[in-house]
Structure formats: C-alpha cells, structure tokens
Design a protein around this motif. Structure first.
Motif, PDB file in Angstrom:
ATOM      1  N   VAL A  53       0.837  -1.200   0.000  1.00 58.50           N
ATOM      2  CA  VAL A  53       0.000   0.000   0.000  1.00 58.50           C
ATOM      3  C   VAL A  53       0.873   1.252   0.000  1.00 58.50           C
ATOM      4  CG1 VAL A  53      -1.766   1.308   1.237  1.00 58.50           C
ATOM      5  CG2 VAL A  53      -1.773  -1.190   1.317  1.00 58.50           C
ATOM      6  N   VAL A  54       0.511   2.196  -0.842  1.00 59.08           N
ATOM      7  CA  VAL A  54       1.196   3.494  -0.802  1.00 59.08           C
ATOM      8  C   VAL A  54       0.135   4.548  -0.493  1.00 59.08           C
ATOM      9  CG1 VAL A  54       2.596   5.154  -2.046  1.00 59.08           C
ATOM     10  CG2 VAL A  54       2.833   2.707  -2.519  1.00 59.08           C
ATOM     11  N   ASP A  55       0.310   5.200   0.637  1.00 64.14           N
ATOM     12  CA  ASP A  55      -0.682   6.190   1.045  1.00 64.14           C
ATOM     13  C   ASP A  55      -0.131   7.586   0.749  1.00 64.14           C
ATOM     14  OD1 ASP A  55      -2.638   7.680   2.163  1.00 64.14           O
ATOM     15  OD2 ASP A  55      -2.291   7.012   4.242  1.00 64.14           O
ATOM     16  N   GLU A  56      -0.410   8.066  -0.463  1.00 61.59           N
ATOM     17  CA  GLU A  56       0.096   9.392  -0.840  1.00 61.59           C
ATOM     18  C   GLU A  56      -0.718  10.496  -0.194  1.00 61.59           C
ATOM     19  OE1 GLU A  56       0.270   9.446  -5.123  1.00 61.59           O
ATOM     20  OE2 GLU A  56       2.413   8.915  -5.057  1.00 61.59           O
ATOM     21  N   ASP A  57      -1.922  10.127   0.208  1.00 56.73           N
ATOM     22  CA  ASP A  57      -2.829  11.108   0.780  1.00 56.73           C
ATOM     23  C   ASP A  57      -2.448  11.410   2.224  1.00 56.73           C
ATOM     24  OD1 ASP A  57      -5.510  12.547   0.760  1.00 56.73           O
ATOM     25  OD2 ASP A  57      -5.767  11.126   2.434  1.00 56.73           O
ATOM     26  N   GLY A  58      -2.328  10.346   3.012  1.00 57.89           N
ATOM     27  CA  GLY A  58      -1.937  10.519   4.397  1.00 57.89           C
ATOM     28  C   GLY A  58      -2.981  11.189   5.263  1.00 57.89           C
ATOM     29  N   GLY A  59      -4.218  11.290   4.782  1.00 60.85           N
ATOM     30  CA  GLY A  59      -5.269  11.955   5.544  1.00 60.85           C
ATOM     31  C   GLY A  59      -5.956  11.016   6.508  1.00 60.85           C
ATOM     32  N   GLN A  60      -6.902  11.596   7.231  1.00 56.59           N
ATOM     33  CA  GLN A  60      -7.609  10.841   8.260  1.00 56.59           C
ATOM     34  C   GLN A  60      -8.414   9.693   7.658  1.00 56.59           C
ATOM     35  OE1 GLN A  60     -10.106  13.413  10.532  1.00 56.59           O
ATOM     36  NE2 GLN A  60     -10.376  11.884  12.149  1.00 56.59           N
ATOM     37  N   ILE A  61      -9.089   9.994   6.562  1.00 57.72           N
ATOM     38  CA  ILE A  61      -9.952   8.970   5.972  1.00 57.72           C
ATOM     39  C   ILE A  61      -9.120   7.868   5.318  1.00 57.72           C
ATOM     40  CG2 ILE A  61     -11.802   8.541   4.326  1.00 57.72           C
ATOM     41  CD1 ILE A  61     -12.826  11.287   4.880  1.00 57.72           C
ATOM     42  N   SER A  62      -8.004   8.245   4.673  1.00 57.42           N
ATOM     43  CA  SER A  62      -7.193   7.196   4.047  1.00 57.42           C
ATOM     44  C   SER A  62      -6.640   6.252   5.114  1.00 57.42           C
ATOM     45  CB  SER A  62      -6.066   7.798   3.207  1.00 57.42           C
ATOM     46  OG  SER A  62      -5.084   8.380   4.033  1.00 57.42           O
ATOM     47  N   PRO A  81       6.560   3.889   1.379  1.00 64.80           N
ATOM     48  CA  PRO A  81       6.509   5.350   1.262  1.00 64.80           C
ATOM     49  C   PRO A  81       6.272   5.820  -0.174  1.00 64.80           C
ATOM     50  CG  PRO A  81       8.762   4.616   1.646  1.00 64.80           C
ATOM     51  CD  PRO A  81       7.886   3.428   1.781  1.00 64.80           C
ATOM     52  N   ASN A  82       6.724   5.048  -1.162  1.00 64.59           N
ATOM     53  CA  ASN A  82       6.487   5.523  -2.527  1.00 64.59           C
ATOM     54  C   ASN A  82       6.138   4.395  -3.477  1.00 64.59           C
ATOM     55  OD1 ASN A  82       8.975   4.344  -3.614  1.00 64.59           O
ATOM     56  ND2 ASN A  82       9.962   5.866  -2.263  1.00 64.59           N
ATOM     57  N   GLU A  83       5.650   4.775  -4.620  1.00 62.41           N
ATOM     58  CA  GLU A  83       5.135   3.809  -5.563  1.00 62.41           C
ATOM     59  C   GLU A  83       6.234   2.889  -6.104  1.00 62.41           C
ATOM     60  OE1 GLU A  83       2.882   5.502  -8.796  1.00 62.41           O
ATOM     61  OE2 GLU A  83       2.919   3.587  -9.851  1.00 62.41           O
ATOM     62  N   ALA A  84       7.426   3.468  -6.348  1.00 62.45           N
ATOM     63  CA  ALA A  84       8.507   2.671  -6.937  1.00 62.45           C
ATOM     64  C   ALA A  84       8.851   1.458  -6.071  1.00 62.45           C
ATOM     65  CB  ALA A  84       9.741   3.544  -7.131  1.00 62.45           C
ATOM     66  N   GLU A  85       8.973   1.699  -4.768  1.00 62.16           N
ATOM     67  CA  GLU A  85       9.326   0.595  -3.874  1.00 62.16           C
ATOM     68  C   GLU A  85       8.243  -0.475  -3.824  1.00 62.16           C
ATOM     69  OE1 GLU A  85      10.797   1.223   0.206  1.00 62.16           O
ATOM     70  OE2 GLU A  85      11.665   3.080  -0.608  1.00 62.16           O
ATOM     71  N   ALA A  86       7.017  -0.002  -3.794  1.00 60.59           N
ATOM     72  CA  ALA A  86       5.899  -0.936  -3.715  1.00 60.59           C
ATOM     73  C   ALA A  86       5.817  -1.781  -4.985  1.00 60.59           C
ATOM     74  CB  ALA A  86       4.599  -0.167  -3.518  1.00 60.59           C
ATOM     75  N   ARG A  87       6.041  -1.119  -6.102  1.00 59.52           N
ATOM     76  CA  ARG A  87       5.985  -1.811  -7.383  1.00 59.52           C
ATOM     77  C   ARG A  87       7.049  -2.923  -7.439  1.00 59.52           C
ATOM     78  NH1 ARG A  87       3.838  -0.471 -12.599  1.00 59.52           N
ATOM     79  NH2 ARG A  87       2.674   1.295 -11.783  1.00 59.52           N
ATOM     80  N   GLU A  88       8.210  -2.608  -6.890  1.00 60.02           N
ATOM     81  CA  GLU A  88       9.315  -3.574  -6.810  1.00 60.02           C
ATOM     82  C   GLU A  88       8.869  -4.866  -6.105  1.00 60.02           C
ATOM     83  OE1 GLU A  88      13.844  -3.472  -6.989  1.00 60.02           O
ATOM     84  OE2 GLU A  88      12.124  -2.919  -8.210  1.00 60.02           O
ATOM     85  N   GLN A  89       8.162  -4.669  -4.988  1.00 60.13           N
ATOM     86  CA  GLN A  89       7.676  -5.813  -4.212  1.00 60.13           C
ATOM     87  C   GLN A  89       6.811  -6.736  -5.058  1.00 60.13           C
ATOM     88  OE1 GLN A  89       8.167  -6.511  -0.699  1.00 60.13           O
ATOM     89  NE2 GLN A  89       9.844  -5.149  -1.260  1.00 60.13           N
ATOM     90  N   VAL A  90       5.948  -6.113  -5.836  1.00 56.31           N
ATOM     91  CA  VAL A  90       5.051  -6.921  -6.664  1.00 56.31           C
ATOM     92  C   VAL A  90       5.857  -7.632  -7.741  1.00 56.31           C
ATOM     93  CG1 VAL A  90       3.004  -6.890  -8.130  1.00 56.31           C
ATOM     94  CG2 VAL A  90       3.190  -5.305  -6.213  1.00 56.31           C
ATOM     95  N   LEU A  91       6.795  -6.915  -8.322  1.00 55.31           N
ATOM     96  CA  LEU A  91       7.604  -7.520  -9.385  1.00 55.31           C
ATOM     97  C   LEU A  91       8.425  -8.696  -8.856  1.00 55.31           C
ATOM     98  CD1 LEU A  91       8.755  -4.374 -11.350  1.00 55.31           C
ATOM     99  CD2 LEU A  91       7.356  -6.264 -12.221  1.00 55.31           C
ATOM    100  N   GLU A  92       8.875  -8.571  -7.620  1.00 57.79           N
ATOM    101  CA  GLU A  92       9.657  -9.662  -7.040  1.00 57.79           C
ATOM    102  C   GLU A  92       8.789 -10.788  -6.510  1.00 57.79           C
ATOM    103  OE1 GLU A  92      12.185  -7.946  -4.110  1.00 57.79           O
ATOM    104  OE2 GLU A  92      13.429  -6.932  -5.614  1.00 57.79           O
TER     105      GLU A  92
END
Ligand SMILES: Nc1ncnc2c1ncn2[C@@H]1O[C@H](COP(=O)(O)OP(=O)(O)OP(=O)(O)O)[C@@H](O)[C@H]1O
Ligand SMILES: [Mg+2]
Lengths: 405, 313
Positions: A53-62, A81-92
């Motif tokens: 999960v990447v929470d770019e919003d960081g708000g109360q509802i998210s 923290p960011n999309e690139a790292e998360a994407r890596e996880q899926v690729l691996e």
C-alpha cells in the motif's frame, strides 16, 4: 504354506518401521507438525493476499480506510513510502498487488467529490480476479458505510426545509435525492506485468489443497529416500545381510522384498498423512485416480534413488548422511514449500530437471487446479522414466552391494 | 561321505594372506575345531565355506557339492552362525526366526514345530515373544544359534559361539552343541579358548597367520607337541629365592610362572612327592605343588614360539 522370502522381507521391514520411534517421527509426526503449524499461521482462514500500500494522501480517511482493510484478515498490508518501492515488491513476487491511495483522497471525500483508488495486480488471472473482487467488495462496503455516515451527518445538521429555486424541498426529499448517488470511492484497476507469478504463488501456504501435495510429496521425496537407505543400511549394520546371503534365497527375491516393504511404508504413511490433513483442514481438492500412478511412480523413484545412494556409498553411515542431505535439498528446491520463482536462476534450472519437482507440479495440477490427464502426462511420464532408471540401476548394483567382503 | 573338504584354500587381501594353502576335511558327525589367535584366518575360512566370500584360489566341497559352483544347493545343507549375533533388535525372537525360516523356504507348520523343539532344547521358550533388544547377550546367542539351525542343516558352522559368555553359560552351550551332534549334525567351530577346543572337539586344526600349524585329536596334539608335563612349586613368598636355588642344586632348571616355579618332568606323579620331601628337609616347605599336563596352549607355544593368549590381548 511355504514362507516366501520376498513377502517376509517386506513384512519384517514394515514391522521394524512401525516399531521405531525415530522413523515414525520423521515420516509421520514431522510432516503433520509442519502442516499444523504453517497452515494455522498462514492458511487457516483461506487464501491470504499480500498487498503493498502506498498512502500518498496521508489523511484521516485514508488511514481509516487502511485500518479497515487490515482488519479483514483476508489481506496482509505492507505500507511503502512511494510507488517505486511498492511496485518492486510486486515484481519480485513478494506482494500480490499494489494499492495506491492518491493525494486528495480524504479531501475529495469530505468535499463530496468522488475519491479514487488505484489497484495494480499481477497479470495472473486467478490472483487478479480474486484480489479485484476482494478489494472492490471491500470498497463497496466502505463507500456504503461512508455514505451512510455522511448522510446521517447531513440529516442531523440540515434545516428541516430548504428553499431551492421556486420551491421548497423537505430534508427527507434532499436525502432521498443524495442517496441515488452511488459510490463515493471509485477503484481503477490496472496490472503490473509479471507473468511468472502464477496462481501457485498465492496458493502456497494458504491453499489448503496444497497441503495434500505437501504430504504426498514429502513422503515420496524425503521419507522414500531415507527409508530406502535405512532398509538396506541396517542389514549391513546388524550383519543380518550375512544371514540372507548364506541362505538359498535369491538376491532378487530379497531386493523385491525390500522394494515391496518400502512401497508399503510409503503408502501407509501417505494414507495416514492425507487422511489427517483432510480431517484437520478439510480442503476442497479434486480427487482423481490419476494420483495413483503419479504417487506410485514418485515413491518408486525415491526408493530407487535411496537404494542407489546406499549402494554407491562406502559404508552405511555415509549412506545415511548422503541420503538425508540429498533428501532435504531436493525437498527445498522442488517447489514444495515455496514457488520455484523464488529460487535464484541457476538453482531453478537445477530444480527443473529434478523429477520430484515435476511430481510436486503435477500433484498441485491434479489436486488444486483440477487439471486432467493431458496436463500431467509429461510430468507423470518423466517420473515413471526416472523411477525405472533409478530402480533398474539399484537392482543392477544390488549384488555388488550385497557382497560382504 | 566327508561333510567338508577344503583343498589348498588361499585368500589374499592386498598384502595379507588371510589363508595360505589351507587343506582340511571334516568327517560326517565330527565336531571339528579351528583354534587360533585373532587374525589367524578362522572367520575367513568359515565365511568362504558358507559362501559369503570367494577364495583367491583353492576349492571347498560340502557333502560333495562345490560351494563356488553349486552354492545354492550347498547353502541348504549349511547352517552358519556368525561371530556377531545378527538379529533384528526391534523384532521379537519369534519374528526373527520366522524371517530366517522364510529364507530357507520352510513351511509354516514345519517352522512352528522346529521352533518349539529348539526353544525347548536351548531353554528360550519364554523369550520368543520378547523383543531381541530386551534380551541379554547370552540369550541372544542362543536365539542366534536357533536361527542358524532352524532349517536342520547337516553341517553347522559356528564362529566363536561362546565368546563373551560366562563359564557357566559356556558349559551350557557346549552341552547343546554335543546334543546337536548326537542328533546327526556335523559341526565346524572356531574358538580362541583352548579348553573349548580340548573338551568339545574330536579334532582340532591349530591356525596361525593363515596357516594350519597342527591338526589332529587334541590328546594326540598335546602328546606330540605339548612337551613334558610340569610340576609347579609355589613357595612361600619370602622363601622364593632360596627355593629356586635349592631346585637348581637338585639339578633342575626352574623357570618362573607367576608366583610359581616350573620344573619339567617325565614322570610328574613320581617326582612330586620327592620334591616335597627334599624341600621340607631343607626347611623350605612349599605353599602348594601342582602338576600341569601339557595343554593346547603349550602346543601353540611350542609350534609358533608365541603364547596363544598373549596374542589375543
Ligand atoms: N575384508 C577384509 N579385508 C582385508 N583384510 C581382511 C578382511 N577380512 C579379514 N582380513 C584379514 O585377514 C586376516 C584373518 O582375519 P580373520 O577375521 O579371518 O581372523 P580370525 O581368525 O577370525 O580372527 P578373530 O579371532 O579376531 O575373529 C586378518 O589379518 C584380517 O586383518
Ligand atoms: Mg573371526
């Protein structure tokens, strides 16, 4: 009735087997413990997905959204923290999907606009469908809950009637009108290309049916080799091989007895292990008579290999050590405990020529994926060929081994 | 017919000649002993006869059958009881015996009858239902012996059957062996206990380093190679030196054996009273005096220049 040497060899080997605590531990208790432990850790409540999960919003509802998703137990969420790292996880292959909560998610919702989520899944159709349905279902429930709360808030704070143009709308009329707006949260689905991550990935620990594969394959890989080795080695250690060889019983009947005893030990263990797995996990698997030739070929291949290792070893002790080492290594690269994709490339190449890897694949194919004859033809043939080769070599080398000098 | 004929048998392991042109024969109904220290080649010889090893050269016939050419037929006539007991510890005695019986293709009924009979003779009836791992060494040896004779072999080969047994158990075992002979078995046994060879065997081959150094009836061997009988004088400790001097003065050449002084004698029965009176006349009364006839041990010592027991540590 004449006592038949081959049958009596098999009979006494079975008796010894079921009286020896250490063999019982390794062939029955150990795999059962493994099943109980791992299936309750990972799989007891059905398939489980890992979502980055990447929470770019960081708000109360998210944050509330993430907590709610986490509490479902169907998914395991790992935040990045960011999309690139998360994407890596899926690729691996470490995660099955990536969920992006874009900036403005909370703000959009509180200001009455639609908020967007982005879900990337792997291309594998089974994983994709499962995750999409799961996330959509969850988002629907979340939207519904959010809408209900938003409206009740409105109901509480709105004046009983509102002038609108020339007419006056009552509070009930306004809320009724707003209710026709659906889903405040919208999900867009996209995919991340990673074709190797197959349905097996998700299935491994969570898929209960795979535990039947584990029980059958553990026995035909590890127990098979180890019991084959001890079946031969202990005759030399005890010196009892001398009694056999000074008797008129032929060497072939002795070896036939050994093979028969080995098959008996493996089959009984497999029946017990599968029965207990069914009782404990109640998996839904596809039972087919094709399992019989597959398992028998696997059993023979590992007994043959076990005999062969003993016959090539200088003494019973090295033989046992060799067999345990080979048995453990083969288990780990066979795809029994984790998908082959997790192995580094050279190891994976090795794994793919090992017949037992094919046995695991074919077992999962039949049991979990409900495949038919055509799909298991190749693995079964390969396994039968391996069984024939190992067993004939073991037979050919038996007289050499049996010499006591 | 000869039960066993061994002709010019040689077995070479690298540098070691475990058997060096050994020839012997065993008559039907005989108890024949192989006596020799560790490494003499006893086991090698017996295992070749039993078909477990192949000789470098030479031949072996069992009741006229060549064990190399007609091994399967010969194996039906042989019962081999190896040096180790060779039983399955996690099976009961009964289960062990049943397995061995199957190796000889025995009928179930015949097996039951034979087990009853043998268990009776060897006094192990109560042990058959117990796991072998729970039995004592002596009990295992008995069971192992039954396993070797379950199929009523005509030639019974026993490799050191009483090693590790206490003297009482050993005597019991001898009785069983004599009884088996009475029932018609021919017995080839190895031992490094000279009393066992002496008391039990009709004929003995004394082996050393792969060769037969003497062969014959124990009495005859002792007569021929045992040397003269000995009188052993045990003096009081403080008088030992003086007694030794006195014996030398009397014209003997005493040698020491433990606390005793050994004197060789052609007529020990005549010499003994004379020795005693002469010693008392000098005030040197001995503690005790013993007569020792030659033993197979002396035979071995005289033929090889080495003691039998010392070699065996
Ligand atoms: N398999 C083998 N390989 C090499 N040498 C061997 C082998 N078997 C026996 N020997 C050698 O042959 C000789 C005779 O051994 P054997 O076991 O026949 O003696 P033995 O009279 O039975 O002795 P023991 O009283 O210790 O049982 C020994 O020097 C032994 O080291
Ligand atoms: Mg020996």
């Amino acid at each position: 009735m004449r006592l038949n040497p081959a049958l009596e060899v098999a009979r006494k080997d079975l008796l010894s087997f079921f009286r020896s605590k250490s063999t019982l531990f390794w062939t029955l208790a150990f795999p059962l413990m493994m099943m109980l432990l791992f299936s309750s850790m990972f799989g007891g409540r059905g398939a489980m997905f890992t979502i980055a999960v990447v929470d770019e919003d960081g708000g109360q509802i998210s944050r509330a959204f993430i907590d709610a998703l986490n509490s479902t137990n169907v998914t395991r969420l790992i935040q990045f923290p960011n999309e690139a790292e998360a994407r890596e996880q899926v690729l691996e292959g470490k995660a099955d999907a990536l969920l992006m909560i874009s900036e403005g998610f909370s703000k959009n919702l509180t200001s009455g606009r639609a908020a967007k989520l982005l879900l990337y899944t792997t291309e594998d159709p089974q994983v994709r469908t499962a995750i999409t349905n799961m996330v959509k279902g969850f988002v629907d429930a979340f939207s519904e809950e959010y809408r209900r709360r938003a409206l009740s808030e409105l109901e509480r704070t709105m004046p009983p009637s509102i002038p609108a143009g020339g007419m006056t709308l009552s509070r009930e009329e306004v809320i009724g009108f707003l209710e026709t707006f659906a889903r405040p949260v919208k999900v867009r689905i996209a995919s991340i290309a990673k074709p190797e991550v197959t349905s097996e990935t998700a299935a491994y620990w969570g898929e209960k049916g795979h535990w039947i594969t584990v029980m059958l394959a553990y026995t035909l890989i590890f127990s098979g080799m180890v019991s084959a080795a001890s079946l031969l080695a202990y005759e030399k250690l005890l010196g009892t091989v001398k009694r056999m060889l000074t008797s008129p019983a032929s060497r072939w009947s002795l070896l036939a007895g050994k093979l028969l005893g080995g098959l008996g030990i493996l089959t009984l263990s497999q029946v017990v292990l599968v029965a207990l797995t069914i009782l404990w996990l109640r998996p839904e698997v596809n039972w087919t008579p094709l399992l019989i030739p597959l398992v028998l070929a696997g059993d023979l291949a590992s007994l043959g290999l076990g005999f062969l290792v003993v016959e090539l070893s200088p003494n019973p002790k090295t033989a046992n050590e060799a067999v345990v080492t080979v048995g453990i290594m083969v288990q780990f690269v066979s795809g029994l405990y984790f998908p082959l994709e997790f192995l580094p490339d050279p190891l994976r190449a090795v794994a793919e020529v090992i017949p037992f890897t094919w046995a695991v694949k074919a077992l999962d194919g039949l049991l979990v994926m409900g495949r038919g004859l055509e799909s298991v033809m190749v693995p079964v043939t390969y396994l039968v060929v391996a069984a024939v080769i190992f067993t004939s070599l073991a037979v050919a080398l038996f007289p050499r081994w049996a010499r006591v000098e | 017919m000869k039960a066993l004929e061994v002709i010019d048998l040689t077995k070479v392991y690298g540098e070691v000649r475990a058997l060096d042109s050994v020839s012997l024969h065993v008559e039907e109904g005989e108890i024949f002993g192989l006596l020799g220290p560790n490494g003499a080649g006893k086991t090698t010889l017996m295992e070749i006869v039993a078909g477990l090893r192949t000789p470098t050269s030479g031949s072996v016939r069992v009741f006229g059958l060549d064990v190399l050419e007609e091994g399967r037929e010969a194996s039906k006539l042989i019962g081999f009881n190896p040096q180790e007991t060779m039983l399955y510890g996690d099976l009961t005695g009964w289960e062990n015996l049943r397995f061995v019986a199957s190796l000889y293709g025995m009928k179930e009924r015949e097996f039951r009858r034979r087990v009853e009979e043998l268990a009776d003779i060897l006094g192990v009836k109560d042990l058959l239902r117990k796991r072998v791992s729970k039995l004592s060494g002596g009990q295992r040896r008995r069971l192992s012996l039954i396993a070797s004779i379950i199929h009523s072999p005509r030639l019974l080969i026993l490799d050191e059957p009483t090693v590790g047994l206490d003297p009482d158990a050993r005597r019991d075992f001898w009785e069983v062996i004599l009884r088996l002979r009475e029932e018609g078995s021919t017995i080839l046994l190895s031992t490094h206990y000279m009393e066992e060879a002496d008391e039990l065997c009709d004929r003995v081959a004394i082996m050393d380093r792969g060769r037969i150094v003497a062969l014959g009836d124990p009495e005859e061997l002792k007569r021929r190679y045992g040397g003269m009988a000995k009188v052993v004088v045990y003096p009081k400790m403080k008088l030992a030196r003086r007694v030794e001097e006195a014996l030398s003065e009397m014209g003997f050449r005493p040698s020491r054996l433990g606390d005793g002084l050994v004197v060789e004698a052609e007529d020990p029965a005549g010499l003994t009273p004379k020795l005693i009176s002469e010693l008392s006349a000098r005030g040197l009364d001995p503690e005790r005096v013993e007569i020792r006839s030659p033993t197979l041990e002396d035979v071995f010592l005289n033929l090889t220049g080495r003691p039998l027991m010392e070699v065996m540590e």
